[in-house]
Scaffold this motif. Structure first.
Motif, mmCIF file in Angstrom:
data_model
loop_
_atom_site.group_PDB
_atom_site.id
_atom_site.type_symbol
_atom_site.label_atom_id
_atom_site.label_comp_id
_atom_site.label_asym_id
_atom_site.label_seq_id
_atom_site.Cartn_x
_atom_site.Cartn_y
_atom_site.Cartn_z
ATOM 1 N N MET A 21 -64.116 -38.831 -14.282
ATOM 2 C CA MET A 21 -63.942 -38.132 -13.361
ATOM 3 C C MET A 21 -64.139 -38.311 -11.507
ATOM 4 S SD MET A 21 -61.160 -34.964 -13.146
ATOM 5 C CE MET A 21 -61.062 -34.944 -14.518
ATOM 6 N N ILE A 22 -65.403 -37.800 -11.655
ATOM 7 C CA ILE A 22 -65.667 -38.458 -10.300
ATOM 8 C C ILE A 22 -65.180 -40.197 -9.695
ATOM 9 C CG2 ILE A 22 -67.771 -39.479 -8.667
ATOM 10 C CD1 ILE A 22 -69.549 -37.170 -10.480
ATOM 11 N N LEU A 23 -64.838 -41.276 -10.230
ATOM 12 C CA LEU A 23 -64.314 -42.398 -10.490
ATOM 13 C C LEU A 23 -63.489 -41.947 -10.252
ATOM 14 C CD1 LEU A 23 -66.453 -44.838 -12.237
ATOM 15 C CD2 LEU A 23 -66.698 -44.973 -9.869
ATOM 16 N N PHE A 24 -62.400 -41.194 -11.171
ATOM 17 C CA PHE A 24 -60.973 -41.593 -10.865
ATOM 18 C C PHE A 24 -61.185 -40.542 -8.859
ATOM 19 C CE2 PHE A 24 -57.491 -38.084 -10.583
ATOM 20 C CZ PHE A 24 -56.167 -39.143 -10.718
ATOM 21 N N TRP A 25 -61.656 -39.027 -9.394
ATOM 22 C CA TRP A 25 -61.317 -38.965 -7.533
ATOM 23 C C TRP A 25 -62.025 -39.588 -6.836
ATOM 24 C CZ3 TRP A 25 -57.923 -35.673 -7.370
ATOM 25 C CH2 TRP A 25 -57.040 -34.456 -8.012
ATOM 26 N N GLY A 26 -62.927 -40.355 -6.857
ATOM 27 C CA GLY A 26 -63.963 -41.230 -5.112
ATOM 28 C C GLY A 26 -62.521 -42.195 -5.039
ATOM 29 N N LEU A 27 -61.719 -42.646 -6.063
ATOM 30 C CA LEU A 27 -60.678 -43.724 -5.832
ATOM 31 C C LEU A 27 -59.506 -42.988 -4.743
ATOM 32 C CD1 LEU A 27 -59.592 -46.554 -6.522
ATOM 33 C CD2 LEU A 27 -58.364 -45.569 -8.426
ATOM 34 N N ILE A 28 -59.188 -41.499 -5.754
ATOM 35 C CA ILE A 28 -57.997 -41.043 -4.544
ATOM 36 C C ILE A 28 -58.564 -41.312 -3.470
ATOM 37 C CG2 ILE A 28 -56.864 -38.350 -4.423
ATOM 38 C CD1 ILE A 28 -55.310 -40.601 -7.281
ATOM 39 N N ILE A 29 -59.453 -40.629 -3.379
ATOM 40 C CA ILE A 29 -59.782 -40.192 -1.983
ATOM 41 C C ILE A 29 -60.370 -41.158 -1.016
ATOM 42 C CG2 ILE A 29 -61.919 -39.218 -0.024
ATOM 43 C CD1 ILE A 29 -62.465 -37.124 -2.275
ATOM 44 N N ALA A 30 -61.040 -42.773 -1.605
ATOM 45 C CA ALA A 30 -61.042 -43.674 -0.394
ATOM 46 C C ALA A 30 -59.511 -44.243 0.176
ATOM 47 C CB ALA A 30 -61.450 -44.621 -1.498
ATOM 48 N N SER A 31 -58.244 -44.275 -1.553
ATOM 49 C CA SER A 31 -57.020 -44.810 -0.815
ATOM 50 C C SER A 31 -56.419 -43.702 0.256
ATOM 51 C CB SER A 31 -56.244 -44.810 -2.223
ATOM 52 O OG SER A 31 -57.139 -45.594 -3.471
ATOM 53 N N ALA A 32 -56.463 -42.346 0.104
ATOM 54 C CA ALA A 32 -56.195 -41.767 1.218
ATOM 55 C C ALA A 32 -56.885 -42.066 2.426
ATOM 56 C CB ALA A 32 -56.396 -40.270 0.623
ATOM 57 N N VAL A 33 -58.068 -42.179 2.615
ATOM 58 C CA VAL A 33 -58.263 -42.442 3.774
ATOM 59 C C VAL A 33 -58.316 -43.993 4.406
ATOM 60 C CG1 VAL A 33 -61.162 -43.549 4.992
ATOM 61 C CG2 VAL A 33 -60.849 -41.292 3.438
ATOM 62 N N VAL A 34 -57.979 -44.790 3.427
ATOM 63 C CA VAL A 34 -57.230 -46.549 4.166
ATOM 64 C C VAL A 34 -55.830 -45.796 4.232
ATOM 65 C CG1 VAL A 34 -56.837 -48.434 3.208
ATOM 66 C CG2 VAL A 34 -59.109 -47.419 2.770
ATOM 67 N N VAL A 35 -55.108 -45.829 3.894
ATOM 68 C CA VAL A 35 -53.721 -44.989 3.858
ATOM 69 C C VAL A 35 -53.658 -44.505 5.642
ATOM 70 C CG1 VAL A 35 -51.678 -44.791 3.676
ATOM 71 C CG2 VAL A 35 -52.956 -45.016 1.953
ATOM 72 N N GLY A 36 -54.768 -43.440 5.330
ATOM 73 C CA GLY A 36 -54.718 -42.708 6.810
ATOM 74 C C GLY A 36 -54.981 -43.766 8.219
ATOM 75 N N ARG A 37 -56.155 -44.411 7.455
ATOM 76 C CA ARG A 37 -56.527 -45.384 9.103
ATOM 77 C C ARG A 37 -55.638 -46.509 9.320
ATOM 78 N NH1 ARG A 37 -62.928 -46.861 8.314
ATOM 79 N NH2 ARG A 37 -64.044 -44.437 8.360
ATOM 80 N N ARG A 38 -54.753 -46.726 8.327
ATOM 81 C CA ARG A 38 -53.648 -47.707 8.578
ATOM 82 C C ARG A 38 -52.652 -47.479 9.278
ATOM 83 N NH1 ARG A 38 -52.645 -53.004 7.582
ATOM 84 N NH2 ARG A 38 -53.773 -52.956 5.959
ATOM 85 N N LEU A 39 -52.185 -46.117 9.030
ATOM 86 C CA LEU A 39 -51.122 -44.976 10.259
ATOM 87 C C LEU A 39 -51.666 -44.627 11.596
ATOM 88 C CD1 LEU A 39 -49.980 -42.939 6.966
ATOM 89 C CD2 LEU A 39 -48.605 -45.254 7.773
ATOM 90 N N LEU A 40 -53.096 -44.352 11.265
ATOM 91 C CA LEU A 40 -53.401 -43.745 12.933
ATOM 92 C C LEU A 40 -54.164 -44.928 13.664
ATOM 93 C CD1 LEU A 40 -55.194 -40.448 11.178
ATOM 94 C CD2 LEU A 40 -52.364 -41.158 12.338
ATOM 95 N N ARG A 41 -53.722 -45.767 13.195
ATOM 96 C CA ARG A 41 -54.418 -47.106 14.415
ATOM 97 C C ARG A 41 -53.168 -47.398 15.667
ATOM 98 N NH1 ARG A 41 -54.894 -52.847 11.397
ATOM 99 N NH2 ARG A 41 -52.908 -52.113 10.425
ATOM 100 N N ASP A 42 -54.139 -47.547 16.591
ATOM 101 C CA ASP A 42 -53.050 -47.532 18.370
ATOM 102 C C ASP A 42 -52.617 -48.807 18.320
ATOM 103 O OD1 ASP A 42 -54.202 -44.617 18.652
ATOM 104 O OD2 ASP A 42 -55.742 -45.599 19.452
ATOM 105 N N GLU A 43 -53.124 -50.156 17.722
ATOM 106 C CA GLU A 43 -52.341 -51.282 17.103
ATOM 107 C C GLU A 43 -51.122 -51.267 16.581
ATOM 108 O OE1 GLU A 43 -54.934 -53.592 15.080
ATOM 109 O OE2 GLU A 43 -56.133 -53.249 16.849
ATOM 110 N N PRO A 44 -50.316 -52.181 17.390
ATOM 111 C CA PRO A 44 -48.923 -51.984 16.417
ATOM 112 C C PRO A 44 -49.190 -53.731 15.642
ATOM 113 C CG PRO A 44 -48.747 -53.617 18.529
ATOM 114 C CD PRO A 44 -50.020 -53.082 18.848
ATOM 115 N N LEU A 45 -48.712 -53.007 14.425
ATOM 116 C CA LEU A 45 -49.285 -53.700 12.596
ATOM 117 C C LEU A 45 -48.583 -55.176 13.353
ATOM 118 C CD1 LEU A 45 -47.972 -51.687 10.368
ATOM 119 C CD2 LEU A 45 -50.147 -52.033 10.961
ATOM 120 N N PRO A 46 -48.476 -56.165 12.855
ATOM 121 C CA PRO A 46 -48.616 -57.500 12.582
ATOM 122 C C PRO A 46 -46.812 -57.669 12.308
ATOM 123 C CG PRO A 46 -49.940 -57.977 11.568
ATOM 124 C CD PRO A 46 -50.022 -56.146 11.794
ATOM 125 N N THR A 47 -46.480 -58.333 13.081
ATOM 126 C CA THR A 47 -44.277 -59.014 12.557
ATOM 127 C C THR A 47 -44.477 -60.193 12.560
ATOM 128 O OG1 THR A 47 -44.307 -59.072 14.970
ATOM 129 C CG2 THR A 47 -44.123 -56.942 14.340
#
Length: 87
Positions: A21-47
């Protein structure tokens, strides 16, 4: 009447459930942090590829694939084609 073997789960089963259960929730939280950081970046994504021929030439000059004389000659050719129109 049937009786179960033992009185239920052992201590190892509880420990395994807790760890999983700790591993499961850790994976969910880590995924949310990675997605959040990618979406909130100031620099544009490479096209990918540059959009215009001039951009391609500028990138090749910056990488050192062509020299300045070759760059100027090719830019002059591109400008002459723009004035003359497509073939």
């Amino acid at each position: 009447m049937m009786y179960w073997y033992g009185s239920g789960m052992s201590g190892w089963a509880y420990a395994l459930m807790t760890i999983s259960m700790i591993l499961f929730w850790g994976l969910i939280i880590a995924s949310a942090v990675v997605v959040g950081r990618r979406l909130l970046r100031d620099e544009p994504l490479p096209t990918g590829a540059p959009s215009t021929p001039e951009d391609v030439l500028a990138m090749r000059l910056a990488r050192g694939e062509i020299d300045e004389d070759d760059y100027e000659r090719r830019m002059a050719t591109l400008r002459a084609r723009e004035i003359a129109g497509p073939r």
